[in-house]
Motif scaffolding. Structure first.
Motif, PDB file in Angstrom:
ATOM      1  N   LEU A   1     -15.249 -16.384 -42.278  1.00 50.76           N
ATOM      2  CA  LEU A   1     -15.088 -14.966 -42.567  1.00 50.76           C
ATOM      3  C   LEU A   1     -13.636 -14.641 -42.888  1.00 50.76           C
ATOM      4  N   SER A   2     -12.706 -15.192 -42.135  1.00 55.17           N
ATOM      5  CA  SER A   2     -11.294 -14.900 -42.390  1.00 55.17           C
ATOM      6  C   SER A   2     -10.832 -15.504 -43.720  1.00 55.17           C
ATOM      7  N   ILE A   3     -11.368 -16.650 -44.104  1.00 51.97           N
ATOM      8  CA  ILE A   3     -11.031 -17.226 -45.410  1.00 51.97           C
ATOM      9  C   ILE A   3     -11.553 -16.330 -46.529  1.00 51.97           C
ATOM     10  N   PHE A   4     -12.791 -15.867 -46.423  1.00 56.91           N
ATOM     11  CA  PHE A   4     -13.358 -15.011 -47.459  1.00 56.91           C
ATOM     12  C   PHE A   4     -12.609 -13.685 -47.564  1.00 56.91           C
ATOM     13  N   VAL A   5     -12.218 -13.102 -46.434  1.00 56.07           N
ATOM     14  CA  VAL A   5     -11.477 -11.846 -46.461  1.00 56.07           C
ATOM     15  C   VAL A   5     -10.109 -12.055 -47.093  1.00 56.07           C
ATOM     16  N   ALA A   6      -9.433 -13.146 -46.772  1.00 64.93           N
ATOM     17  CA  ALA A   6      -8.118 -13.414 -47.359  1.00 64.93           C
ATOM     18  C   ALA A   6      -8.222 -13.647 -48.862  1.00 64.93           C
ATOM     19  N   GLU A   7      -9.255 -14.336 -49.299  1.00 62.41           N
ATOM     20  CA  GLU A   7      -9.443 -14.576 -50.735  1.00 62.41           C
ATOM     21  C   GLU A   7      -9.791 -13.287 -51.475  1.00 62.41           C
ATOM     22  N   ALA A   8     -10.582 -12.428 -50.846  1.00 57.94           N
ATOM     23  CA  ALA A   8     -11.028 -11.206 -51.506  1.00 57.94           C
ATOM     24  C   ALA A   8      -9.921 -10.158 -51.597  1.00 57.94           C
ATOM     25  N   THR A   9      -8.990 -10.150 -50.674  1.00 60.81           N
ATOM     26  CA  THR A   9      -7.958  -9.116 -50.638  1.00 60.81           C
ATOM     27  C   THR A   9      -6.673  -9.524 -51.326  1.00 60.81           C
ATOM     28  N   SER A  10      -6.578 -10.722 -51.860  1.00 59.07           N
ATOM     29  CA  SER A  10      -5.339 -11.179 -52.478  1.00 59.07           C
ATOM     30  C   SER A  10      -5.635 -11.868 -53.803  1.00 59.07           C
ATOM     31  N   ASN A  11      -4.683 -11.767 -54.720  1.00 59.42           N
ATOM     32  CA  ASN A  11      -4.807 -12.456 -55.996  1.00 59.42           C
ATOM     33  C   ASN A  11      -4.163 -13.834 -55.966  1.00 59.42           C
ATOM     34  N   ASP A  12      -3.525 -14.172 -54.870  1.00 56.32           N
ATOM     35  CA  ASP A  12      -2.861 -15.463 -54.728  1.00 56.32           C
ATOM     36  C   ASP A  12      -3.920 -16.561 -54.601  1.00 56.32           C
ATOM     37  N   PRO A  13      -3.791 -17.654 -55.387  1.00 55.90           N
ATOM     38  CA  PRO A  13      -4.807 -18.720 -55.295  1.00 55.90           C
ATOM     39  C   PRO A  13      -4.763 -19.473 -53.967  1.00 55.90           C
ATOM     40  N   TYR A  14      -3.686 -19.353 -53.214  1.00 56.39           N
ATOM     41  CA  TYR A  14      -3.573 -20.042 -51.927  1.00 56.39           C
ATOM     42  C   TYR A  14      -3.779 -19.102 -50.738  1.00 56.39           C
ATOM     43  N   ALA A  15      -4.348 -17.935 -50.981  1.00 62.52           N
ATOM     44  CA  ALA A  15      -4.562 -16.974 -49.898  1.00 62.52           C
ATOM     45  C   ALA A  15      -5.555 -17.503 -48.870  1.00 62.52           C
ATOM     46  N   GLY A  16      -6.474 -18.360 -49.293  1.00 66.10           N
ATOM     47  CA  GLY A  16      -7.452 -18.911 -48.363  1.00 66.10           C
ATOM     48  C   GLY A  16      -6.824 -19.740 -47.266  1.00 66.10           C
ATOM     49  N   LEU A  17      -5.658 -20.346 -47.559  1.00 64.84           N
ATOM     50  CA  LEU A  17      -4.966 -21.122 -46.523  1.00 64.84           C
ATOM     51  C   LEU A  17      -4.455 -20.223 -45.407  1.00 64.84           C
ATOM     52  N   GLY A  18      -3.955 -19.035 -45.786  1.00 64.63           N
ATOM     53  CA  GLY A  18      -3.548 -18.074 -44.749  1.00 64.63           C
ATOM     54  C   GLY A  18      -4.730 -17.607 -43.932  1.00 64.63           C
ATOM     55  N   GLY A  19      -5.859 -17.376 -44.605  1.00 67.92           N
ATOM     56  CA  GLY A  19      -7.078 -16.997 -43.892  1.00 67.92           C
ATOM     57  C   GLY A  19      -7.559 -18.099 -42.977  1.00 67.92           C
ATOM     58  N   LEU A  20      -7.402 -19.347 -43.425  1.00 67.55           N
ATOM     59  CA  LEU A  20      -7.780 -20.480 -42.583  1.00 67.55           C
ATOM     60  C   LEU A  20      -6.906 -20.541 -41.332  1.00 67.55           C
ATOM     61  N   LEU A  21      -5.604 -20.264 -41.488  1.00 64.82           N
ATOM     62  CA  LEU A  21      -4.702 -20.259 -40.335  1.00 64.82           C
ATOM     63  C   LEU A  21      -5.072 -19.150 -39.360  1.00 64.82           C
ATOM     64  N   ILE A  22      -5.282 -17.956 -39.896  1.00 68.41           N
ATOM     65  CA  ILE A  22      -5.643 -16.824 -39.028  1.00 68.41           C
ATOM     66  C   ILE A  22      -6.991 -17.073 -38.362  1.00 68.41           C
ATOM     67  N   GLY A  23      -7.944 -17.586 -39.133  1.00 57.80           N
ATOM     68  CA  GLY A  23      -9.262 -17.880 -38.555  1.00 57.80           C
ATOM     69  C   GLY A  23      -9.200 -18.972 -37.508  1.00 57.80           C
ATOM     70  N   GLY A  24      -8.356 -19.970 -37.735  1.00 59.07           N
ATOM     71  CA  GLY A  24      -8.195 -21.037 -36.740  1.00 59.07           C
ATOM     72  C   GLY A  24      -7.595 -20.526 -35.449  1.00 59.07           C
ATOM     73  N   ILE A  25      -6.593 -19.659 -35.574  1.00 59.73           N
ATOM     74  CA  ILE A  25      -5.974 -19.079 -34.370  1.00 59.73           C
ATOM     75  C   ILE A  25      -6.969 -18.178 -33.654  1.00 59.73           C
ATOM     76  N   ALA A  26      -7.683 -17.341 -34.415  1.00 59.39           N
ATOM     77  CA  ALA A  26      -8.678 -16.457 -33.799  1.00 59.39           C
ATOM     78  C   ALA A  26      -9.807 -17.267 -33.163  1.00 59.39           C
ATOM     79  N   GLY A  27     -10.196 -18.374 -33.816  1.00 62.46           N
ATOM     80  CA  GLY A  27     -11.223 -19.234 -33.234  1.00 62.46           C
ATOM     81  C   GLY A  27     -10.771 -19.879 -31.936  1.00 62.46           C
ATOM     82  N   ALA A  28      -9.497 -20.270 -31.881  1.00 54.08           N
ATOM     83  CA  ALA A  28      -8.963 -20.864 -30.649  1.00 54.08           C
ATOM     84  C   ALA A  28      -8.920 -19.830 -29.522  1.00 54.08           C
TER      85      ALA A  28
END
Length: 112
Positions: A38-65
């Motif tokens: 979910l955090s990857i999809f939200v980061a990709e949908a709210t940004s035009n940066d092609p690497y935004a999914g990596l930030g979403g992955l980091l946030i999702g990983g921290i939230a998952g932990a």
């Protein structure tokens, strides 16, 4: 001093609910990876940066932990409960998060 009889719990209060344990495991298996996706999809949908999914992955990983630590605390605290439904859900939660972390570790080992 008068002898007091011991008050044992009835078997209905001491048994663990299998349906609640299954529900806890399904909840944990859906919440762990689902939060990261979910955090990857939200980061990709709210940004035009092609690497935004990596930030979403980091946030999702921290939230998952953090979610795993909260579930671990809840699971350990409720596993001592005399209520069989709560205890079953807590045991299922611990099993589900253990399985999701095992799957994440397996994916990490295969992909690296």
């Amino acid at each position: 001093m008068e002898d007091q009889p011991l008050e044992y719990w009835t078997p209905a209060r001491t048994t663990t609910s299998g349906a609640a344990a299954f529900g806890g495991a399904v909840t944990a298996l859906a919440a762990g990876p689902g939060l990261v996706l979910l955090s990857i999809f939200v980061a990709e949908a709210t940004s035009n940066d092609p690497y935004a999914g990596l930030g979403g992955l980091l946030i999702g990983g921290i939230a998952g932990a953090v979610l795993m630590l909260v579930a671990l605390y809840f699971g350990i605290a409720q596993s001592r409960s005399p209520n069989g439904r709560r205890r079953g859900f807590a045991v299922g939660l611990l099993i589900g998060f253990g399985l999701s972390m095992l799957a994440a570790g397996t994916c990490f080992m295969v992909l690296t």
